[in-house]
Design an enzyme around this catalytic site. Structure first.
Site, PDB file in Angstrom:
ATOM      1  N   ASP A  90      33.887   6.435 -18.062  1.00 41.70           N
ATOM      2  CA  ASP A  90      33.168   5.166 -18.206  1.00 41.70           C
ATOM      3  C   ASP A  90      34.048   3.939 -18.369  1.00 41.70           C
ATOM      4  O   ASP A  90      33.529   2.823 -18.484  1.00 41.70           O
ATOM      5  CB  ASP A  90      32.196   5.254 -19.386  1.00 41.70           C
ATOM      6  CG  ASP A  90      31.011   6.148 -19.074  1.00 41.70           C
ATOM      7  OD1 ASP A  90      30.506   6.070 -17.937  1.00 41.70           O
ATOM      8  OD2 ASP A  90      30.589   6.912 -19.956  1.00 41.70           O
ATOM      9  N   ASP A 120      26.341   8.032 -11.673  1.00 46.27           N
ATOM     10  CA  ASP A 120      26.769   6.816 -12.383  1.00 46.27           C
ATOM     11  C   ASP A 120      28.238   6.476 -12.090  1.00 46.27           C
ATOM     12  O   ASP A 120      28.644   5.322 -12.131  1.00 46.27           O
ATOM     13  CB  ASP A 120      26.629   6.978 -13.901  1.00 46.27           C
ATOM     14  CG  ASP A 120      25.416   7.766 -14.358  1.00 46.27           C
ATOM     15  OD1 ASP A 120      24.945   8.620 -13.600  1.00 46.27           O
ATOM     16  OD2 ASP A 120      24.952   7.546 -15.493  1.00 46.27           O
TER      17      ASP A 120
HETATM   18  N1  GLY Z   1      25.636   5.934 -17.526  1.00 47.96           N
HETATM   19  C1  GLY Z   1      24.709   6.479 -18.438  1.00 47.96           C
HETATM   20  C2  GLY Z   1      23.326   6.033 -18.201  1.00 47.96           C
HETATM   21  O1  GLY Z   1      23.002   5.461 -17.192  1.00 47.96           O
HETATM   22  O2  GLY Z   1      22.508   6.251 -19.080  1.00 47.96           O
END
Ligand code: GLY
Length: 428
Positions: free
Chosen positions: A124, A189
């Site tokens: 992330d 994601d």
């Molecule tokens: N990247 C985590 C979410 O979208 O909840």
């Protein structure tokens, strides 16, 4: 909800944007700009109050994230995936309003994030550092931001697994079916984190960053997208052979369903990857994934999706450990809608006239829905967030029908992009 005027309703007063050939009427452009201004000013007023809420400082529980069950602001530490969104939103609001106090606040929050540049614990770091420092570079650059971002990109690259050609998202994923823990999961994601790598390649001239981003995008194209261009949330890879094992879900309803925010990440991620590579395969993926979303029969008329397109439907079954199995209230997810609106505004700049109209109209509908009293909070409420009604994860029984800092971020970003388009500029 304010009414949504079709772009081509009236026959006179046609105003043609020289840059984008967006047909609009002069008075409609002005009323759309007033709508944007009012929402941006509202966000500033809410955030001024939010910033008066106590912070523990030193990078601990300092970043706004959501609202707790007592209605108070809930914050997280800097290593949570959401930590870059609040400073990122402040940067957009600064550039829109040019109020220096907002730049000072954005910088103060953002600087708490500097240690994240060394973070290798998950994928992330792209979200965290590019939404914050990346925006700072655009709107109020300082020389040290480049080094911070390049170091962040290096941290992200430590998670590249050459045998599979992907960046590993999490360190492991325990299936909701309770059968297995996958050692090398990738989530859709992760496409969002590639923007940081494309940036690092450009400023360092080191092609390795770009090669990793493209390799990851190619594997995602191949393994995350289904035939109808909906996305799996999780694809588990074999850590020895690097082969994809299985598509599952972590935050969606079931393995074969379409989690709305996952679809949003896919649309946004492939649009951005097309911008950076000009490879038409990514453009096709972005368009088809967008078409899946905006034309889906289960998308409500206000275009704010249910948290999963297939929740509670026949043929879709959550895993035995998932809270979605027992939790039966259905909720919308404003965060998915906001992210899609922002992505569509960029995508509208890369497609032919008919599609451009379609994407602009969809983005406009979403933004007017989000800006209506159905989704936009009253002043001083909602723990000072702008939008209500997002979903973090129903399967985890977490953040269900609450404000979320990233819903606000993508709403503000989309408004910013929309304003640029209405001013005859490209979305970004
Ligand atoms: N990247 C985590 C979410 O979208 O909840």
């Amino acid at each position: 909800m304010s009414s949504v005027t079709p772009f081509l309703r009236r026959q006179s007063l046609l105003w043609l944007s020289a840059a984008l050939f967006l047909p609009l009427y002069a008075d409609e452009v002005e009323s759309e700009k007033a709508f944007i201004r009012e929402n941006m000013e509202f966000a500033v007023r809410q955030y001024e109050l939010m910033m008066q809420q106590p912070t523990t400082g030193n990078g601990k529980n300092c970043m706004p994230r959501t609202m707790n069950s007592s209605g108070a602001l809930s914050k997280t530490h800097i290593y949570e995936w959401t930590s870059g969104f609040f400073p990122g939103s402040l940067w957009y609001l600064y550039d829109f309003t040019r109020q220096e106090a907002l730049a000072d606040s954005a910088r103060a929050y953002m600087q708490l994030l500097e240690p994240v540049k060394k973070y290798t614990g998950n994928h992330d770091v792209g979200f965290m550092m590019y939404c914050s420092y990346g925006n700072a570079l655009r709107f109020a650059p300082r020389p040290e931001y480049k080094d911070i971002l390049v170091e962040s990109a290096r941290s992200l690259c430590t998670r590249f697994r050459p045998q599979a050609g992907i960046i590993q998202s999490w360190n492991g994923f325990r299936s909701w079916h309770g059968e297995q823990t996958f050692k090398m999961p990738v989530i859709i994601d992760n496409m969002m984190n590639l923007e940081l790598l494309f940036y690092a390649a450009k400023v360092t001239g080191d092609e390795k960053f770009r090669q990793i981003a493209i390799s990851h995008a190619d594997k995602t194209l191949k393994n995350h997208l289904r035939k109808d261009y909906s996305c799996y949330h999780v694809v588990a890879y074999d850590d020895q052979t690097g082969r994809p094992i299985k598509g599952e879900t972590a935050q969606g309803y079931s393995d074969n369903s379409t989690w709305s925010r996952g679809q949003a990440w896919g649309i946004y991620g492939f649009t951005m990857t097309y911008r950076e590579t000009r490879d038409k395969r990514y453009l096709k993926a972005a368009e088809k994934a967008a078409d899946f979303f905006i034309n889906h029969p289960n998308l409500p008329s206000d275009m704010i999706p249910w948290w999963d397109f297939n929740a509670y439907q026949k043929g879709y079954t959550p895993g035995v450990r998932s809270n979605a199995r027992v939790f039966t209230a259905n909720y919308r997810d404003a965060s998915a809608a906001a992210c899609v609106a922002s992505a569509l505004l960029e995508l509208s700049g890369y497609v032919k006239a008919k599609k451009k109209q379609e994407y602009l109209q969809a983005a406009k509908t979403i933004l007017h829905s989000l800006g209506s009293e159905a989704y936009r909070a009253p002043y001083k409420k909602n723990a000072y967030f702008v939008l209500m009604h997002s979903v973090g994860s129903i399967p985890h029984k977490a953040e269900m029908d609450v404000p979320l800092v990233y819903a606000d971020y993508y709403f503000i970003e989309a408004l910013y992009r929309y304003h640029r388009i209405l001013s005859g500029q490209s979305a970004l």
